[in-house]
Design a protein around this motif. Sequence first.
Motif, PDB file in Angstrom:
ATOM      1  N   GLU A  33      36.752  43.921  39.868  1.00  0.00           N
ATOM      2  CA  GLU A  33      36.335  45.318  39.949  1.00  0.00           C
ATOM      3  C   GLU A  33      35.925  45.864  38.586  1.00  0.00           C
ATOM      4  O   GLU A  33      34.911  46.552  38.463  1.00  0.00           O
ATOM      5  CB  GLU A  33      37.451  46.176  40.554  1.00  0.00           C
ATOM      6  CG  GLU A  33      37.674  45.931  42.026  1.00  0.00           C
ATOM      7  CD  GLU A  33      38.912  46.644  42.564  1.00  0.00           C
ATOM      8  OE1 GLU A  33      39.648  47.292  41.780  1.00  0.00           O
ATOM      9  OE2 GLU A  33      39.151  46.539  43.785  1.00  0.00           O
ATOM     10  N   GLN A  37      32.261  47.132  37.348  1.00  0.00           N
ATOM     11  CA  GLN A  37      32.126  48.485  36.789  1.00  0.00           C
ATOM     12  C   GLN A  37      31.471  48.441  35.405  1.00  0.00           C
ATOM     13  O   GLN A  37      30.598  49.257  35.102  1.00  0.00           O
ATOM     14  CB  GLN A  37      33.517  49.124  36.701  1.00  0.00           C
ATOM     15  CG  GLN A  37      33.506  50.600  36.419  1.00  0.00           C
ATOM     16  CD  GLN A  37      34.922  51.162  36.474  1.00  0.00           C
ATOM     17  OE1 GLN A  37      35.874  50.510  36.025  1.00  0.00           O
ATOM     18  NE2 GLN A  37      35.053  52.358  37.010  1.00  0.00           N
ATOM     19  N   ASN A  41      27.968  50.125  34.291  1.00  0.00           N
ATOM     20  CA  ASN A  41      27.892  51.033  33.140  1.00  0.00           C
ATOM     21  C   ASN A  41      26.838  50.577  32.145  1.00  0.00           C
ATOM     22  O   ASN A  41      26.107  51.400  31.588  1.00  0.00           O
ATOM     23  CB  ASN A  41      29.256  51.152  32.456  1.00  0.00           C
ATOM     24  CG  ASN A  41      30.248  51.935  33.277  1.00  0.00           C
ATOM     25  OD1 ASN A  41      29.872  52.655  34.208  1.00  0.00           O
ATOM     26  ND2 ASN A  41      31.523  51.782  32.964  1.00  0.00           N
TER      27      ASN A  41
END
Length: 148
Positions: A33, A37, A41
């Motif tokens: 995860e 992420q 980003n």
Amino acid sequence: MPDPSQISRLDKLRITREYLAYQLQRTDTAIRELAAQEKQNRHRAEQARADQGWKIQPKRGEAPPILHRGGCATYKAKDGMLLDRGQARLAATHETYVVMCEICTPLASFAFSSSVCSRVAAASGDRQGSGCSREIASVRGGRPGRQD
């Protein structure tokens, strides 16, 4: 529940192994995860950087070079080929053979004077300069305002 002193050493090790496998699974999920992420980003940061820049589509045959906003999808520039504001403004005002993209309207990001607009309009074939006036108006929030 059985008395802990009555559980064999083998059973205790199996329980410990099961618990550690559960913890490993949770840790692996958290790592996946977080990696996703971070990737998202990075992509957002690259997109924001591209949106703040400009790019020039090279001349193709008889077609002149075209100035685009960095995020314009009509032309994909190679990595690191983005221009900063000063370079893009210089290209738009001093390079008479560079035309503006009609999709991303790079002129909207500049507040040009009317003399610059006439040069840009002449270079892009807009004899009345109306496109540049619309761009200036859009930069000023729909108010034409003063044009030098």
